[in-house]
Motif scaffolding. Structure first.
Motif, PDB file in Angstrom:
ATOM      1  N   LEU A  19      56.044  -3.471 -12.597  1.00  0.00           N
ATOM      2  CA  LEU A  19      56.185  -2.338 -11.691  1.00  0.00           C
ATOM      3  C   LEU A  19      54.927  -2.228 -10.844  1.00  0.00           C
ATOM      4  N   THR A 190      73.188  -6.128  -3.696  1.00  0.00           N
ATOM      5  CA  THR A 190      72.678  -6.854  -4.851  1.00  0.00           C
ATOM      6  C   THR A 190      73.126  -8.314  -4.807  1.00  0.00           C
ATOM      7  N   MET A 208      61.719  -1.595  -3.417  1.00  0.00           N
ATOM      8  CA  MET A 208      62.608  -0.472  -3.663  1.00  0.00           C
ATOM      9  C   MET A 208      62.182   0.710  -2.791  1.00  0.00           C
ATOM     10  N   GLU A 210      63.214   4.178  -1.278  1.00  0.00           N
ATOM     11  CA  GLU A 210      64.144   5.300  -1.391  1.00  0.00           C
ATOM     12  C   GLU A 210      64.614   5.709   0.007  1.00  0.00           C
ATOM     13  N   LEU A 216      68.750   0.811  -4.421  1.00  0.00           N
ATOM     14  CA  LEU A 216      67.814   1.059  -5.512  1.00  0.00           C
ATOM     15  C   LEU A 216      68.396   0.473  -6.792  1.00  0.00           C
ATOM     16  N   THR A 217      67.591  -0.339  -7.441  1.00  0.00           N
ATOM     17  CA  THR A 217      68.054  -1.118  -8.576  1.00  0.00           C
ATOM     18  C   THR A 217      67.100  -0.920  -9.741  1.00  0.00           C
ATOM     19  N   SER A 218      67.633  -0.787 -10.949  1.00  0.00           N
ATOM     20  CA  SER A 218      66.787  -0.559 -12.109  1.00  0.00           C
ATOM     21  C   SER A 218      65.912  -1.768 -12.395  1.00  0.00           C
ATOM     22  N   ARG A 219      64.851  -1.515 -13.129  1.00  0.00           N
ATOM     23  CA  ARG A 219      63.948  -2.601 -13.512  1.00  0.00           C
ATOM     24  C   ARG A 219      64.683  -3.669 -14.310  1.00  0.00           C
ATOM     25  N   ASP A 220      65.518  -3.258 -15.227  1.00  0.00           N
ATOM     26  CA  ASP A 220      66.254  -4.222 -16.043  1.00  0.00           C
ATOM     27  C   ASP A 220      67.163  -5.093 -15.188  1.00  0.00           C
ATOM     28  N   GLU A 221      67.852  -4.453 -14.232  1.00  0.00           N
ATOM     29  CA  GLU A 221      68.757  -5.230 -13.383  1.00  0.00           C
ATOM     30  C   GLU A 221      67.987  -6.159 -12.463  1.00  0.00           C
ATOM     31  N   TYR A 232      57.289  -0.334  -5.474  1.00  0.00           N
ATOM     32  CA  TYR A 232      57.580   1.055  -5.090  1.00  0.00           C
ATOM     33  C   TYR A 232      56.430   1.515  -4.194  1.00  0.00           C
TER      34      TYR A 232
END
Length: 297
Positions: A19, A190, A208, A210, A216-221, A232
């Protein structure tokens, strides 16, 4: 381990994307470090917005950027990833830019292939230079760095102007020229994000934003898609502005801040953030009326 070598190690050893929050100034960089993040991004947009009060349209000078990087490097120990826009000119300017920013404390420098003056990657109306010109800039940046551990990030904005395949071709060419990290800006789905990582080998950064073009995509994805860095760039700044507006609205409405202290950090927290106790100790140590422990007898 230096911050420069630490950044390379951090990226290579991370389980999933790191991150990377952005900071527009040294105080925000301190907040990011205190929150536990392992690196900070010096946002060109953020510095321009906060220092000049202007939009991200290539209005900041190299001198202003170097000053901000130096101030941040002095107060944090985590690596600084610096947004250097288009490098402030041609390939020769890029070399000078890289040397100045590395000496100021950059652990990585990001360059993009827009024409100058550039625009925010999520604005309309962007234009890019030829792929050959940007390849020359990447070569110049790689040759100019003082340490091979100072990473070069190559960003392309060609997806919006030339299409997905052209953007991937550029990213591959920039990698071949020596870029350590690749950054294809503003994919809109995506599926496009997955295609970029699948098509172009290397370390990739996802931005990412906003309200921007990229979902916006999660860290895991992002990790599943194959990205190494989740950027960010201006989340901290935008959160700070929201907080400032809330306090100012209270002051305008009530005429005082008597009941607004819960909206602010405490006096003690503020002084702790800027290390006042440390400076007080240094002040006492170097006071003229006290013997200096290291002085010769």
């Amino acid at each position: 381990m230096t911050t420069t070598t630490g950044l390379r190690h951090l990226i290579e050893q991370a389980h999933g994307p790191i991150l990377l929050p952005g900071a527009p100034n040294a105080l925000t960089a301190r907040v990011i470090e205190q929150a536990g993040f392992e690196a900070v991004y010096v946002s060109g947009a953020g510095v321009t917005n906060t220092y000049l009060g202007m939009p991200d349209l290539g209005l900041m000078s190299i001198t202003e950027l170097v000053g901000h990087v130096g101030a941040m490097a002095e107060v944090v120990s985590i690596p600084l990833v610096v947004d250097a826009d288009t490098g402030f000119g041609n390939a020769l300017n890029v070399q000078r830019t890289v040397r100045q920013l590395e000496r100021a404390g950059a652990s990585a420098i990001q360059l993009e292939d827009q024409v100058s003056p550039k625009k925010c990657g999520h604005f309309a109306g962007k234009e890019v230079v030829s792929m050959q010109e940007m390849v020359g800039k990447v070569h110049a940046a790689v040759d100019a760095r003082l340490s091979e551990d100072m990473l070069v990030i190559a960003r392309t904005d060609a997806l919006s102007t030339e299409g997905l395949e052209a953007a991937c071709e550029r990213a591959a060419a920039y990698s071949e020229a020596g870029a350590d990290i690749l950054f294809v800006e503003a994919p809109t789905t995506t599926e496009q994000m997955a295609h970029i990582v699948r098509t172009v080998p290397g370390l990739h950064m996802a931005n990412m934003v906003e309200g921007g073009m990229t979902p916006l995509t999660s860290r895991d994805e992002l990790g599943e898609l194959g990205f190494s860095i989740a950027l960010y760039a201006n989340a901290a700044m935008r959160g700070a502005v929201a907080g400032m507006r809330q306090v100012m609205a209270h002051l305008m409405t009530h005429g005082d801040t008597v009941h607004a202290t819960e909206l602010m950090i405490s006096w003690a927290d503020r002084q702790g953030l800027v290390r006042k106790t440390e400076f007080d100790e240094l002040d006492r140590r170097y006071a003229a009326d006290l013997p200096f422990e290291g002085a010769l007898s």
